[in-house]
Design an enzyme around this catalytic site. Structure first.
Site, PDB file in Angstrom:
ATOM      1  N   THR A  24      -7.139   9.321   9.280  1.00 52.75           N
ATOM      2  CA  THR A  24      -6.826   8.080   8.537  1.00 52.75           C
ATOM      3  C   THR A  24      -6.600   6.906   9.483  1.00 52.75           C
ATOM      4  OG1 THR A  24      -4.504   8.739   8.523  1.00 52.75           O
ATOM      5  CG2 THR A  24      -5.799   9.256   6.536  1.00 52.75           C
ATOM      6  N   LYS A  69       0.835  -1.209   0.000  1.00 51.31           N
ATOM      7  CA  LYS A  69       0.000   0.000   0.000  1.00 51.31           C
ATOM      8  C   LYS A  69       0.866   1.255   0.000  1.00 51.31           C
ATOM      9  CE  LYS A  69      -1.493  -1.556   3.832  1.00 51.31           C
ATOM     10  NZ  LYS A  69      -2.127  -1.881   5.137  1.00 51.31           N
ATOM     11  N   GLY A  83      -7.041   3.542  10.953  1.00 53.79           N
ATOM     12  CA  GLY A  83      -7.706   2.309  10.542  1.00 53.79           C
ATOM     13  C   GLY A  83      -7.825   2.115   9.038  1.00 53.79           C
ATOM     14  N   THR A  84      -7.124   2.926   8.263  1.00 56.13           N
ATOM     15  CA  THR A  84      -7.224   2.770   6.797  1.00 56.13           C
ATOM     16  C   THR A  84      -6.747   1.378   6.348  1.00 56.13           C
ATOM     17  OG1 THR A  84      -5.098   3.902   6.615  1.00 56.13           O
ATOM     18  CG2 THR A  84      -7.060   5.190   6.086  1.00 56.13           C
ATOM     19  N   GLY A  85      -5.645   0.921   6.951  1.00 57.63           N
ATOM     20  CA  GLY A  85      -5.076  -0.375   6.534  1.00 57.63           C
ATOM     21  C   GLY A  85      -6.016  -1.520   6.849  1.00 57.63           C
ATOM     22  N   CYS A  86      -6.595  -1.515   8.062  1.00 56.73           N
ATOM     23  CA  CYS A  86      -7.530  -2.584   8.461  1.00 56.73           C
ATOM     24  C   CYS A  86      -8.741  -2.589   7.531  1.00 56.73           C
ATOM     25  CB  CYS A  86      -8.023  -2.357   9.884  1.00 56.73           C
ATOM     26  SG  CYS A  86      -6.731  -2.338  11.121  1.00 56.73           S
TER      27      CYS A  86
HETATM   28  N1  LIG Z   1      -4.523  10.326   2.392  1.00 61.79           N
HETATM   29  C1  LIG Z   1      -4.960   9.305   1.667  1.00 61.79           C
HETATM   30  N2  LIG Z   1      -5.716   9.516   0.565  1.00 61.79           N
HETATM   31  C2  LIG Z   1      -6.177   8.485  -0.193  1.00 61.79           C
HETATM   32  N3  LIG Z   1      -5.902   7.192   0.092  1.00 61.79           N
HETATM   33  C3  LIG Z   1      -5.146   6.909   1.181  1.00 61.79           C
HETATM   34  C4  LIG Z   1      -4.631   7.948   2.024  1.00 61.79           C
HETATM   35  N4  LIG Z   1      -3.920   7.365   3.042  1.00 61.79           N
HETATM   36  C5  LIG Z   1      -3.997   6.035   2.835  1.00 61.79           C
HETATM   37  N5  LIG Z   1      -4.714   5.753   1.707  1.00 61.79           N
HETATM   38  C6  LIG Z   1      -5.060   4.424   1.193  1.00 61.79           C
HETATM   39  O1  LIG Z   1      -5.533   3.677   2.318  1.00 61.79           O
HETATM   40  C7  LIG Z   1      -5.119   2.311   2.227  1.00 61.79           C
HETATM   41  C8  LIG Z   1      -4.271   1.966   3.452  1.00 61.79           C
HETATM   42  O2  LIG Z   1      -2.975   2.469   3.243  1.00 61.79           O
HETATM   43  P1  LIG Z   1      -1.857   2.755   4.295  1.00 61.79           P
HETATM   44  O3  LIG Z   1      -2.132   4.059   4.978  1.00 61.79           O
HETATM   45  O4  LIG Z   1      -0.555   2.655   3.570  1.00 61.79           O
HETATM   46  O5  LIG Z   1      -2.016   1.566   5.332  1.00 61.79           O
HETATM   47  P2  LIG Z   1      -1.841   1.466   6.909  1.00 61.79           P
HETATM   48  O6  LIG Z   1      -3.068   2.072   7.537  1.00 61.79           O
HETATM   49  O7  LIG Z   1      -1.728  -0.018   7.129  1.00 61.79           O
HETATM   50  O8  LIG Z   1      -0.604   2.210   7.272  1.00 61.79           O
HETATM   51  C9  LIG Z   1      -4.384   2.219   0.881  1.00 61.79           C
HETATM   52  O9  LIG Z   1      -5.298   1.858  -0.112  1.00 61.79           O
HETATM   53  C10 LIG Z   1      -3.874   3.644   0.676  1.00 61.79           C
HETATM   54  O10 LIG Z   1      -3.582   3.929  -0.679  1.00 61.79           O
HETATM   55  C1  LIG Z   2      -6.308  -3.317  17.349  1.00 67.16           C
HETATM   56  C2  LIG Z   2      -5.609  -2.643  16.229  1.00 67.16           C
HETATM   57  N1  LIG Z   2      -5.337  -3.348  15.117  1.00 67.16           N
HETATM   58  C3  LIG Z   2      -4.699  -2.757  14.081  1.00 67.16           C
HETATM   59  C4  LIG Z   2      -4.322  -1.430  14.151  1.00 67.16           C
HETATM   60  C5  LIG Z   2      -3.594  -0.768  13.025  1.00 67.16           C
HETATM   61  O1  LIG Z   2      -4.517  -0.338  12.141  1.00 67.16           O
HETATM   62  P1  LIG Z   2      -4.217   0.404  10.765  1.00 67.16           P
HETATM   63  O2  LIG Z   2      -5.353   0.169   9.880  1.00 67.16           O
HETATM   64  O3  LIG Z   2      -2.869   0.057  10.282  1.00 67.16           O
HETATM   65  O4  LIG Z   2      -4.355   1.880  11.239  1.00 67.16           O
HETATM   66  P2  LIG Z   2      -3.433   2.855  12.009  1.00 67.16           P
HETATM   67  O5  LIG Z   2      -3.026   2.363  13.346  1.00 67.16           O
HETATM   68  O6  LIG Z   2      -2.273   3.040  11.067  1.00 67.16           O
HETATM   69  O7  LIG Z   2      -4.304   4.033  12.118  1.00 67.16           O
HETATM   70  C6  LIG Z   2      -4.655  -0.721  15.314  1.00 67.16           C
HETATM   71  N2  LIG Z   2      -4.331   0.590  15.432  1.00 67.16           N
HETATM   72  N3  LIG Z   2      -5.285  -1.355  16.337  1.00 67.16           N
END
Ligand SMILES: Nc1ncnc2c1ncn2[C@@H]1O[C@H](COP(=O)(O)OP(=O)(O)O)[C@@H](O)[C@H]1O
Ligand SMILES: Cc1ncc(COP(=O)(O)OP(=O)(O)O)c(N)n1
Length: 269
Positions: A209, A176, A211-214
């Protein structure tokens, strides 16, 4: 009632409701899939940070998965926060035991605020036990670096990292691009062992943002539960997360959760 599609999330609880089990179940529901859960840990967490991490016993995790496997069954499985090498090994054994092949591994390591959600020594257990069983893995850039030992700066680096992760036995690698904030696009890369595909959307300027990854990985899981191909599932997940970030809720004092209703609402309007 037509066919009921089911998905199981094996992950940690986020009391603030934006990430973890809560994000997964909301996403499954919004995509019309019946959600089930096996909890690995409870976190005291909100939009400002993680105030406490309380892992469950290996037995408690195994029992929850067994309860689902021996009765309801599932069409797809997602893993999120697994916390320790012991929990990872137990989860891998259960996935093998129930022959669950539609497995999405989101290799959660660190929360946005920097708090560890996976013990450092557990990274090797992920590679050894879980990745060879995964249909899809969805690391962000720092997670892909930790799993490969590579420094990832360019898209070329990302492609090489995807190749290395594929060689560990994962069938599809999605790296991602949320953490690559150069430029005005958020680009996710998919590698299926043969070709690279790119999923691109406008980068949204927001601090909400959490929880975007989950949410993104849960949307892939929901679509796989319906029998969709991986590439189509990633396409839908990308649209789902875009809508969820764009229509922000603006709640909490820090990095707020995404909007799990938004995709459904934009489809209806
Ligand atoms: N500011 C943003 N605008 C649009 N898409 C985003 C943005 N931040 C994250 N994404 C998208 O959200 C999803 C999770 O990405 P990411 O943030 O890299 O994961 P994580 O939450 O695990 O760190 C991906 O599809 C990424 O392209
Ligand atoms: C309980 C729990 N699981 C996973 C995460 C991480 O979530 P993620 O979607 O990667 O979001 P951020 O922590 O990057 O906001 C979490 N925080 N808690």
């Amino acid at each position: 009632m037509g066919n009921i599609y089911k998905a199981l999330t094996i992950a940690g609880s986020d009391s603030g409701g934006g990430a973890g089990i809560q994000a997964d179940l909301k996403t499954f529901h919004a995509l019309g899939v019946f959600g089930m859960s096996a909890l690995t840990a409870v976190t005291a967490q909100n939009t400002v940070g993680v105030q406490g991490v309380y892992p469950l016993s290996v037995e408690a995790v195994e029992k929850q998965i067994e309860s689902i496997g021996t009765d309801l069954g599932t069409d797809a499985v997602k893993t999120g926060m697994l916390f320790s090498a012991e929990i990872i090994e137990a989860v891998a054994n259960q996935v093998k035991h129930f022959r669950w092949s539609r497995l999405v591994v989101d290799p959660v390591m660190i929360a946005k605020g920097g708090e560890p959600l996976l013990q450092e020594e557990a990274v090797n257990a992920l590679k050894k036990y879980l990745l060879p069983l995964a249909m899809v893995i969805t690391p962000n850039i720092p997670e892909a670096e930790a799993l490969t030992g590579m420094f990832i700066q360019t898209m070329d680096d990302r492609q090489k990292a995807a190749q290395r992760l594929y060689e560990l036995g994962v069938k599809h690698v999605v790296i991602k691009g949320g953490h690559d904030d150069d430029g005005d696009e958020a680009v996710d890369l998919l590698f299926d062992g043969q070709e690279y595909s790119f999923f691109t959307n406008k980068r949204i300027e927001t601090k909400h943002t959490h929880g975007t990854g989950c949410t993104f990985a849960a949307a892939i899981t929901a679509e796989l539960a319906k029998g969709k191909r991986v590439k189509d599932a990633v396409q839908t997940a990308k649209a789902f997360i875009q809508a969820a970030i764009e229509h922000e809720l603006g709640i909490g004092h820090g990095h707020g959760p995404t909007n799990h209703w938004a995709y459904q609402q934009t489809q209806l309007s």
